[in-house]
Design an enzyme around this catalytic site. Structure first.
Site, PDB file in Angstrom:
ATOM      1  N   TYR A  66       0.840  -1.196   0.000  1.00 24.25           N
ATOM      2  CA  TYR A  66       0.000   0.000   0.000  1.00 24.25           C
ATOM      3  C   TYR A  66       0.877   1.248   0.000  1.00 24.25           C
ATOM      4  O   TYR A  66       2.030   1.228   0.444  1.00 24.25           O
ATOM      5  CB  TYR A  66      -0.963   0.010   1.191  1.00 24.25           C
ATOM      6  CG  TYR A  66      -0.327   0.168   2.558  1.00 24.25           C
ATOM      7  CD1 TYR A  66      -0.123   1.426   3.107  1.00 24.25           C
ATOM      8  CD2 TYR A  66       0.049  -0.955   3.307  1.00 24.25           C
ATOM      9  CE1 TYR A  66       0.450   1.585   4.365  1.00 24.25           C
ATOM     10  CE2 TYR A  66       0.616  -0.814   4.557  1.00 24.25           C
ATOM     11  CZ  TYR A  66       0.822   0.448   5.087  1.00 24.25           C
ATOM     12  OH  TYR A  66       1.397   0.604   6.328  1.00 24.25           O
ATOM     13  N   CYS A  67       0.290   2.339  -0.522  1.00 25.62           N
ATOM     14  CA  CYS A  67       0.981   3.635  -0.567  1.00 25.62           C
ATOM     15  C   CYS A  67       0.060   4.677   0.070  1.00 25.62           C
ATOM     16  O   CYS A  67      -0.631   4.383   1.049  1.00 25.62           O
ATOM     17  CB  CYS A  67       1.379   3.984  -1.989  1.00 25.62           C
ATOM     18  SG  CYS A  67      -0.024   4.042  -3.151  1.00 25.62           S
ATOM     19  N   TYR A  68       0.021   5.881  -0.470  1.00 30.42           N
ATOM     20  CA  TYR A  68      -0.840   6.918   0.078  1.00 30.42           C
ATOM     21  C   TYR A  68      -2.297   6.716  -0.353  1.00 30.42           C
ATOM     22  O   TYR A  68      -3.202   6.694   0.483  1.00 30.42           O
ATOM     23  CB  TYR A  68      -0.374   8.304  -0.381  1.00 30.42           C
ATOM     24  CG  TYR A  68       0.982   8.699   0.114  1.00 30.42           C
ATOM     25  CD1 TYR A  68       1.163   9.252   1.373  1.00 30.42           C
ATOM     26  CD2 TYR A  68       2.108   8.492  -0.687  1.00 30.42           C
ATOM     27  CE1 TYR A  68       2.418   9.617   1.831  1.00 30.42           C
ATOM     28  CE2 TYR A  68       3.376   8.851  -0.236  1.00 30.42           C
ATOM     29  CZ  TYR A  68       3.526   9.401   1.022  1.00 30.42           C
ATOM     30  OH  TYR A  68       4.773   9.755   1.479  1.00 30.42           O
ATOM     31  N   TYR A  95      -3.168   3.964   2.320  1.00 32.98           N
ATOM     32  CA  TYR A  95      -3.248   4.133   3.773  1.00 32.98           C
ATOM     33  C   TYR A  95      -4.275   5.181   4.161  1.00 32.98           C
ATOM     34  O   TYR A  95      -4.970   5.033   5.186  1.00 32.98           O
ATOM     35  CB  TYR A  95      -1.880   4.515   4.339  1.00 32.98           C
ATOM     36  CG  TYR A  95      -1.904   4.630   5.847  1.00 32.98           C
ATOM     37  CD1 TYR A  95      -1.890   3.486   6.641  1.00 32.98           C
ATOM     38  CD2 TYR A  95      -1.967   5.873   6.464  1.00 32.98           C
ATOM     39  CE1 TYR A  95      -1.926   3.585   8.029  1.00 32.98           C
ATOM     40  CE2 TYR A  95      -2.007   5.974   7.848  1.00 32.98           C
ATOM     41  CZ  TYR A  95      -1.990   4.822   8.623  1.00 32.98           C
ATOM     42  OH  TYR A  95      -2.046   4.919   9.991  1.00 32.98           O
TER      43      TYR A  95
END
Length: 262
Positions: A66-68, A95
């Site tokens: 996962y990233c932003y 996230y």
């Protein structure tokens, strides 16, 4: 050999994937964002250390990234897929979406009692997360199922604690309830939807454990709920594993009932 495409998944599926005991969870945001908050058990990855994860991680291990917001994670997921990993996921919403969804769920969830909050803190969990994951991937419900009392287990279940979470041994809360040998707790976990036939990493069921460990009260609750007597692990059934005369008698009586009904 063609690469297996990675999957883009939402939060509901991600929660199931996070229940896998051997999951590699990677947070590909910047280190400062990671330090401010991240999903439990996540490791911070970047182009600098990505090679280590790609080369040192077994290819059969599931990977969730996962990233932003769910964009950059797809590039990382593609790298894992092209490196031969067969089970790779990218979290849509990232996230930020995960944190927002969890905050909404927490706001809608039943208010936790002070007793439960104290229990969570004592066991090393956050005081507001009934599905937190701790050492050996134990959850609050697993701990409460083992230690009791039943009222605590009931409150956790009402607050949304998962009965299908697995610890590092592949055991679910029902197994831990059998360790505690409290039939009321075993019945509560079963009623909440526990899988009676779930097998841990060794291929054993909760019924096999209860029989072999002489947990007669838990064994009786499992039998009353219809746990499978016929399943065998390496040629041995729960009946073969009975650790006490009481458990042996319970299993034999259940076997007689099964034969009479067939």
């Amino acid at each position: 050999m063609n690469a297996v495409p990675f999957r883009r998944i939402g939060f509901d599926i991600a929660r199931d994937v996070l229940g896998k005991p051997d999951i590699l969870l990677l947070d590909v945001r910047d280190p400062a964002s990671f330090e401010r908050g991240h999903i439990a058990r996540a490791e911070n990855a970047s182009p600098i250390n990505l090679g280590r994860f790609l080369t040192e991680t077994p290819k059969e291990k599931p990977v969730l990234i996962y990233c932003y917001h769910g964009n950059s994670s797809q590039a990382y997921a593609k790298a894992f897929s092209e490196s031969g990993f067969g089970e790779v996921y990218s979290l849509d919403g990232g996230y930020e979406g995960w944190a927002t969804a969890n905050a909404r769920a927490a706001a809608a969830a039943p208010r936790l009692s002070e007793t439960l909050k104290a229990f969570l803190i004592a066991q090393g969990f956050p005081p507001d997360d009934v599905n937190a994951v701790g050492k050996n991937q134990m959850t609050p419900l697993m701990q409460a199922a083992h230690l009791g009392p039943a009222a605590l287990v009931a409150e956790l279940l009402a607050a949304g604690a998962r009965v299908d979470a697995m610890n590092s041994d592949g055991s679910q809360p029902l197994w831990l309830a059998c360790v505690g040998d409290d039939p009321e707790i075993v019945a509560l976990v079963i009623k909440a939807g526990a899988d009676l036939e779930h097998k841990n990493v060794n291929g054993s069921t909760a019924l096999m454990y209860a029989a072999s460990a002489s947990k007669a009260k838990a064994l009786m609750a499992l039998l009353e709920a219809g746990a499978d007597l016929t399943y065998e692990n390496d040629g041995f059934s729960a009946l073969d594993m009975a650790g006490s005369r009481e458990c042996l008698d319970l299993l034999r009586a259940a076997q007689r009932r099964l034969k009479a009904a067939s």
